[in-house]
Motif scaffolding. Structure first.
Motif, PDB file in Angstrom:
ATOM      1  N   HIS A 158     -22.381   0.886  -6.206  1.00  0.00           N
ATOM      2  CA  HIS A 158     -21.556   0.766  -7.419  1.00  0.00           C
ATOM      3  C   HIS A 158     -21.890  -0.494  -8.213  1.00  0.00           C
ATOM      4  O   HIS A 158     -21.435  -0.666  -9.332  1.00  0.00           O
ATOM      5  N   ARG A 159     -22.700  -1.390  -7.613  1.00  0.00           N
ATOM      6  CA  ARG A 159     -23.111  -2.583  -8.358  1.00  0.00           C
ATOM      7  C   ARG A 159     -24.411  -2.360  -9.140  1.00  0.00           C
ATOM      8  O   ARG A 159     -24.857  -3.232  -9.874  1.00  0.00           O
ATOM      9  N   ASN A 160     -25.007  -1.204  -8.960  1.00  0.00           N
ATOM     10  CA  ASN A 160     -26.231  -0.872  -9.702  1.00  0.00           C
ATOM     11  C   ASN A 160     -25.885  -0.680 -11.183  1.00  0.00           C
ATOM     12  O   ASN A 160     -24.889  -0.024 -11.514  1.00  0.00           O
ATOM     13  N   PRO A 161     -26.695  -1.237 -12.090  1.00  0.00           N
ATOM     14  CA  PRO A 161     -26.391  -1.098 -13.531  1.00  0.00           C
ATOM     15  C   PRO A 161     -26.290   0.358 -13.999  1.00  0.00           C
ATOM     16  O   PRO A 161     -25.619   0.639 -14.996  1.00  0.00           O
ATOM     17  N   GLN A 162     -26.922   1.281 -13.282  1.00  0.00           N
ATOM     18  CA  GLN A 162     -26.841   2.702 -13.677  1.00  0.00           C
ATOM     19  C   GLN A 162     -25.384   3.181 -13.600  1.00  0.00           C
ATOM     20  O   GLN A 162     -24.923   3.958 -14.430  1.00  0.00           O
ATOM     21  N   ILE A 163     -24.667   2.722 -12.555  1.00  0.00           N
ATOM     22  CA  ILE A 163     -23.265   3.143 -12.392  1.00  0.00           C
ATOM     23  C   ILE A 163     -22.407   2.477 -13.470  1.00  0.00           C
ATOM     24  O   ILE A 163     -21.567   3.123 -14.102  1.00  0.00           O
ATOM     25  N   GLN A 164     -22.659   1.180 -13.704  1.00  0.00           N
ATOM     26  CA  GLN A 164     -21.868   0.502 -14.738  1.00  0.00           C
ATOM     27  C   GLN A 164     -22.116   1.141 -16.106  1.00  0.00           C
ATOM     28  O   GLN A 164     -21.195   1.280 -16.912  1.00  0.00           O
ATOM     29  N   PHE A 165     -23.356   1.593 -16.326  1.00  0.00           N
ATOM     30  CA  PHE A 165     -23.645   2.261 -17.602  1.00  0.00           C
ATOM     31  C   PHE A 165     -22.810   3.549 -17.723  1.00  0.00           C
ATOM     32  O   PHE A 165     -22.225   3.823 -18.776  1.00  0.00           O
ATOM     33  N   ILE A 166     -22.758   4.325 -16.635  1.00  0.00           N
ATOM     34  CA  ILE A 166     -21.978   5.580 -16.671  1.00  0.00           C
ATOM     35  C   ILE A 166     -20.503   5.275 -16.987  1.00  0.00           C
ATOM     36  O   ILE A 166     -19.873   5.949 -17.812  1.00  0.00           O
ATOM     37  N   ILE A 167     -19.967   4.237 -16.352  1.00  0.00           N
ATOM     38  CA  ILE A 167     -18.557   3.873 -16.573  1.00  0.00           C
ATOM     39  C   ILE A 167     -18.350   3.441 -18.038  1.00  0.00           C
ATOM     40  O   ILE A 167     -17.460   3.950 -18.739  1.00  0.00           O
ATOM     41  N   ASP A 168     -19.194   2.517 -18.493  1.00  0.00           N
ATOM     42  CA  ASP A 168     -19.004   1.967 -19.849  1.00  0.00           C
ATOM     43  C   ASP A 168     -19.226   3.043 -20.913  1.00  0.00           C
ATOM     44  O   ASP A 168     -18.490   3.116 -21.895  1.00  0.00           O
ATOM     45  N   ASP A 169     -20.245   3.867 -20.699  1.00  0.00           N
ATOM     46  CA  ASP A 169     -20.535   4.903 -21.690  1.00  0.00           C
ATOM     47  C   ASP A 169     -19.408   5.947 -21.728  1.00  0.00           C
ATOM     48  O   ASP A 169     -19.068   6.461 -22.795  1.00  0.00           O
ATOM     49  N   SER A 170     -18.820   6.221 -20.565  1.00  0.00           N
ATOM     50  CA  SER A 170     -17.692   7.172 -20.531  1.00  0.00           C
ATOM     51  C   SER A 170     -16.521   6.612 -21.332  1.00  0.00           C
ATOM     52  O   SER A 170     -15.892   7.341 -22.118  1.00  0.00           O
ATOM     53  N   ALA A 171     -16.233   5.320 -21.131  1.00  0.00           N
ATOM     54  CA  ALA A 171     -15.116   4.696 -21.873  1.00  0.00           C
ATOM     55  C   ALA A 171     -15.390   4.740 -23.380  1.00  0.00           C
ATOM     56  O   ALA A 171     -14.511   5.077 -24.186  1.00  0.00           O
ATOM     57  N   CYS A 187     -17.484   6.786  -7.898  1.00  0.00           N
ATOM     58  CA  CYS A 187     -18.676   6.892  -8.762  1.00  0.00           C
ATOM     59  C   CYS A 187     -19.000   8.341  -9.132  1.00  0.00           C
ATOM     60  O   CYS A 187     -19.284   8.645 -10.293  1.00  0.00           O
ATOM     61  N   PHE A 188     -18.988   9.227  -8.136  1.00  0.00           N
ATOM     62  CA  PHE A 188     -19.401  10.598  -8.436  1.00  0.00           C
ATOM     63  C   PHE A 188     -18.386  11.277  -9.365  1.00  0.00           C
ATOM     64  O   PHE A 188     -18.765  12.007 -10.285  1.00  0.00           O
ATOM     65  N   SER A 189     -17.107  11.014  -9.148  1.00  0.00           N
ATOM     66  CA  SER A 189     -16.094  11.625 -10.020  1.00  0.00           C
ATOM     67  C   SER A 189     -16.245  11.117 -11.464  1.00  0.00           C
ATOM     68  O   SER A 189     -16.146  11.887 -12.418  1.00  0.00           O
ATOM     69  N   ILE A 190     -16.513   9.818 -11.611  1.00  0.00           N
ATOM     70  CA  ILE A 190     -16.680   9.268 -12.966  1.00  0.00           C
ATOM     71  C   ILE A 190     -17.942   9.871 -13.601  1.00  0.00           C
ATOM     72  O   ILE A 190     -17.966  10.190 -14.797  1.00  0.00           O
ATOM     73  N   TYR A 191     -18.961  10.057 -12.786  1.00  0.00           N
ATOM     74  CA  TYR A 191     -20.216  10.659 -13.283  1.00  0.00           C
ATOM     75  C   TYR A 191     -19.974  12.088 -13.817  1.00  0.00           C
ATOM     76  O   TYR A 191     -20.501  12.457 -14.877  1.00  0.00           O
ATOM     77  N   ILE A 192     -19.139  12.852 -13.128  1.00  0.00           N
ATOM     78  CA  ILE A 192     -18.842  14.208 -13.624  1.00  0.00           C
ATOM     79  C   ILE A 192     -18.058  14.111 -14.936  1.00  0.00           C
ATOM     80  O   ILE A 192     -18.320  14.844 -15.900  1.00  0.00           O
ATOM     81  N   THR A 193     -17.111  13.175 -14.992  1.00  0.00           N
ATOM     82  CA  THR A 193     -16.358  12.968 -16.245  1.00  0.00           C
ATOM     83  C   THR A 193     -17.333  12.629 -17.375  1.00  0.00           C
ATOM     84  O   THR A 193     -17.234  13.163 -18.482  1.00  0.00           O
ATOM     85  N   TRP A 194     -18.282  11.768 -17.086  1.00  0.00           N
ATOM     86  CA  TRP A 194     -19.293  11.368 -18.085  1.00  0.00           C
ATOM     87  C   TRP A 194     -20.048  12.601 -18.590  1.00  0.00           C
ATOM     88  O   TRP A 194     -20.243  12.771 -19.810  1.00  0.00           O
ATOM     89  N   LYS A 240      -8.449  18.375 -14.150  1.00  0.00           N
ATOM     90  CA  LYS A 240      -8.081  19.566 -14.910  1.00  0.00           C
ATOM     91  C   LYS A 240      -9.034  19.765 -16.090  1.00  0.00           C
ATOM     92  O   LYS A 240      -9.725  20.768 -16.171  1.00  0.00           O
ATOM     93  N   ASN A 241      -9.063  18.773 -16.980  1.00  0.00           N
ATOM     94  CA  ASN A 241      -9.878  18.958 -18.192  1.00  0.00           C
ATOM     95  C   ASN A 241     -11.141  18.112 -18.250  1.00  0.00           C
ATOM     96  O   ASN A 241     -12.029  18.394 -19.041  1.00  0.00           O
ATOM     97  N   VAL A 242     -11.207  17.050 -17.455  1.00  0.00           N
ATOM     98  CA  VAL A 242     -12.372  16.165 -17.584  1.00  0.00           C
ATOM     99  C   VAL A 242     -13.035  15.833 -16.257  1.00  0.00           C
ATOM    100  O   VAL A 242     -13.584  14.754 -16.100  1.00  0.00           O
ATOM    101  N   GLY A 243     -13.003  16.758 -15.302  1.00  0.00           N
ATOM    102  CA  GLY A 243     -13.791  16.475 -14.109  1.00  0.00           C
ATOM    103  C   GLY A 243     -13.177  16.791 -12.778  1.00  0.00           C
ATOM    104  O   GLY A 243     -12.531  17.817 -12.602  1.00  0.00           O
TER     105      GLY A 243
END
Ligand code: PLP
Length: 373
Positions: free
Chosen positions: A54-67, A254-261, A209-212
């Protein structure tokens, strides 16, 4: 010996059912396809998202881009913080009162059935002065109270409501300006249409329900609400902790946020935004309500103006017929049409992942069933 259970299905398209589960529920097919394609190697990392630190920038990118995508899609501007938490809608039943009020403070709630009651029950354990200022209990939760007529208490810290009532099939279709902040549990209608966020101060919604997937809950907080948070909260339960640490204070789901993304990308890039998605969802609901209202075998007790576009509830004349309906639907590969265990009857959920075609398959089945009985 051939181990057939380990082999992929012959044809994944043919083997799929028509899914109306109330959550977790159907996901958009293009999202499943993309996740499948990336499962062994996400974006050149040589790993699936499930295997990346979760400290890999790829994960932080997924989180930030989702927001960022949520802010863009909902046209939130810079007024809101968007964070991703764990603990489901249920933890928010506690975090909302803990963050936005102190012991003894007035907090106002609307009771619109099952999940609103759970939120009330949780908040009552915290020693606030909680009052149910409006309720749909008298009509067995078949309509939502009129927000223009409710009487809020002076100096109440916020009003809590459940925007879409997953179990009883009702929905608030707008939020007027009120003298105190509105906090909305949007777990079952988040990102399903355009909403005007002007009069809302906090929105929370679990993703399943609606986002992942289950495991991640999205919380949107108007920045001015942050000044009200007491400094005595445990760090983990303080919204500001997760804002400051960009939803990466501890190991995020991480995986749940990735699906939301992926779902947010699908809404933005495939569908073309919330206005178009809202029109698709509206058409699905109209198709199903039309079938219910024109076949005397089915009855939807929810008052028309309060009907939910997400969870359509209805009954058949007898328990036996209802049971037969659910069983025959299952034989036709239509799943998830039984009502909530506390309510009985039938319930069909029309979240973002459910297509118009799926609704038409169901309606055809319902019409055939109605003719037979
Ligand atoms: C509107 C609403 N709020 C809250 C919840 C509880 O969410 P969770 O199971 O993620 O705690 C549900 C569950 O379905 C729900 O429908």
């Amino acid at each position: 010996m051939q181990v057939t259970s380990l082999l992929p299905p012959k044809n994944i398209y043919e083997d799929r059912v028509v899914n109306f589960y109330a959550g977790p529920g159907a996901l958009p097919f293009p999202v499943l396809e993309r996740v499948r394609a990336e499962l062994f190697n996400f974006n050149g990392t040589g790993m699936s998202v499930m295997e990346i630190s979760h400290r890999n920038p790829q994960i932080q990118f997924i989180i930030d881009d989702s927001a960022e995508r949520i802010k863009r899609l909902m046209e939130l501007g810079d007024d809101f913080e968007v964070i991703f938490l764990q603990g489901g809608g249920s933890l928010q039943f506690l975090m909302v009162p803990m963050n936005f009020s102190n012991a003894g403070d007035r907090i106002d709630y609307i009771d619109t059935g099952y999940w609103a009651e759970k939120a009330i029950k949780a908040a009552k354990t915290l020693g606030r002065d909680l009052e149910i200022i409006a309720s749909s209990r008298d009509c067995n939760h078949t309509e939502v109270p009129d927000l223009n007529k409710i009487k809020l208490r002076q100096e109440a810290k916020y009003l809590h409501l459940c925007s879409n009532n997953t179990v009883v099939g009702t929905q608030f279709h707008g939020f007027p300006k009120l003298p105190i902040p509105i906090v909305a549990d949007m777990s079952s209608d988040f990102m399903s249409k355009v909403i005007d966020p002007t009069n809302l101060s906090c929105i929370y919604a679990h993703a399943q329900k609606n986002v992942g997937l289950s495991g991640v809950t999205v919380v949107l907080i108007r920045k001015e609400m942050l000044a009200k948070i007491s400094d005595n909260l445990p760090e983990f339960l303080d919204y500001r902790t997760h804002i400051q640490r960009k939803s990466n204070y501890h190991t995020p789901p991480c995986f749940s946020i990735y699906i939301t993304w992926h779902i947010l990308r699908w809404i933005e890039e495939d569908i073309g935004g919330l206005e178009k998605l809202g029109a698709i969802n509206k058409k699905k609901a109209e198709t199903l309500y039309r079938c219910i209202d024109t076949n005397s075998l089915f009855n939807c007790a929810v008052e028309k103006a309060s009907r939910s576009d997400m969870n359509v509830v209805f009954t058949l004349p007898t328990e036996e017929l209802q049971k037969q309906f659910i069983e025959e639907a299952f034989e036709e590969k239509i799943v998830g049409v039984a009502g909530h265990r506390t309510r009985g009857g039938c319930r069909v959920s029309l979240y973002n992942g459910v297509t118009q075609e799926a609704v038409e398959v169901l309606v055809e089945f319902m019409e055939k069933f109605a003719k037979k009985h």
